[in-house]
Design an enzyme around this catalytic site. Structure first.
Site, PDB file in Angstrom:
ATOM      1  N   CYS A  93       0.834  -1.207   0.000  1.00 53.18           N
ATOM      2  CA  CYS A  93       0.000   0.000   0.000  1.00 53.18           C
ATOM      3  C   CYS A  93       0.866   1.253   0.000  1.00 53.18           C
ATOM      4  O   CYS A  93       0.520   2.259  -0.650  1.00 53.18           O
ATOM      5  CB  CYS A  93      -0.913   0.013   1.229  1.00 53.18           C
ATOM      6  SG  CYS A  93      -1.956  -1.445   1.390  1.00 53.18           S
TER       7      CYS A  93
HETATM    8  C1  BEZ Z   1       0.577  -4.605   1.833  1.00 51.10           C
HETATM    9  O1  BEZ Z   1       0.055  -3.545   1.494  1.00 51.10           O
HETATM   10  O2  BEZ Z   1       1.776  -4.767   1.772  1.00 51.10           O
HETATM   11  C2  BEZ Z   1      -0.273  -5.745   2.295  1.00 51.10           C
HETATM   12  C3  BEZ Z   1      -1.449  -5.507   2.970  1.00 51.10           C
HETATM   13  C4  BEZ Z   1      -2.198  -6.573   3.430  1.00 51.10           C
HETATM   14  C5  BEZ Z   1      -1.768  -7.866   3.186  1.00 51.10           C
HETATM   15  C6  BEZ Z   1      -0.597  -8.089   2.477  1.00 51.10           C
HETATM   16  C7  BEZ Z   1       0.148  -7.034   2.027  1.00 51.10           C
END
Ligand code: BEZ
Length: 212
Positions: free
Chosen positions: A45
């Site tokens: 994210c």
């Molecule tokens: C991420 O944004 O890295 C992420 C968020 C939730 C689960 C896996 C990755």
């Protein structure tokens, strides 16, 4: 119920990193890209929001406003934005909705309980100036989105709203497009496509992009 293409994007009032958002009013006459992410302070994210910030000029050139969403509160967004700016070498220049009461998540069906019963999935909606939903996509949490693809779809929508064409597989702005099959009259073809066209099959006719 899930949101379908052609639906009016549900309106809402929700707090954000840039204050209270009245969604339709905030959109005004712009196109909108509303996208959810699972959580603040997560690696994928962080890259997605940083990359979106870097596309500021590309979105502006297309009259598009971006807005992100997670179920984290405003204070969390403010802290995380500092990390995004630092690590992605940018400045977050769009609001992040703080949907900790899940109001918008429920309106837009952003929590998929069989994937995760609390976090929002990576969904994205392209909304046109009439507030109609023109694209929906949902990605798994483990896969960051390709925001060049979002720009490509916006280019296609803005072109095909104005000309009787559609865009073929992997098309990017500037490449040949296809003439919609409903146009059969020769005079109309000549008038609409003065650069000519190439009929590979009667239903597959390629023409230079008309607004180039
Ligand atoms: C991420 O944004 O890295 C992420 C968020 C939730 C689960 C896996 C990755």
């Amino acid at each position: 119920m899930s949101i379908q293409l052609g639906d009016i994007a549900p309106d809402f009032q929700q707090d954000s990193s840039e204050g209270l958002i009245n969604f339709h009013q905030w959109l005004g006459d712009s196109w909108g890209v509303l996208f959810s992410h699972p959580a603040d302070f997560t690696p994928v994210c962080t890259t997605e929001l940083g990359f979106t910030a870097k596309l500021k000029d590309e979105f502006a050139a297309r009259n598009v406003k971006a807005i992100a969403l997670s179920v984290d509160p405003v204070a969390s967004h403010h802290e995380w934005i500092k990390d995004i700016n630092e690590t992605q070498h940018t400045i977050v220049n769009f609001p992040i909705l703080a949907d900790d009461d899940r109001k918008v998540s429920e309106l837009y069906n952003l929590i998929h309980p069989n994937a995760d019963d609390t976090l929002t999935v990576r969904s994205l909606f392209i909304i046109d100036p009439n507030k109609k939903v023109r694209l929906t996509i949902t990605y798994p949490a483990s896969t960051g989105r390709n925001f060049h693809e979002i720009l490509r779809v916006i280019d296609s929508l803005q072109l095909t709203d104005n000309y009787k064409v559609a865009t073929p597989a992997n098309w990017v702005d500037g490449e040949d497009v296809v003439i919609v099959p409903s146009i059969q009259d020769q005079a109309e073809l000549q008038e609409r496509f003065p650069k000519g066209y190439r009929a590979v099959k009667p239903y597959l006719r390629l023409t230079p992009q008309p607004n180039r």
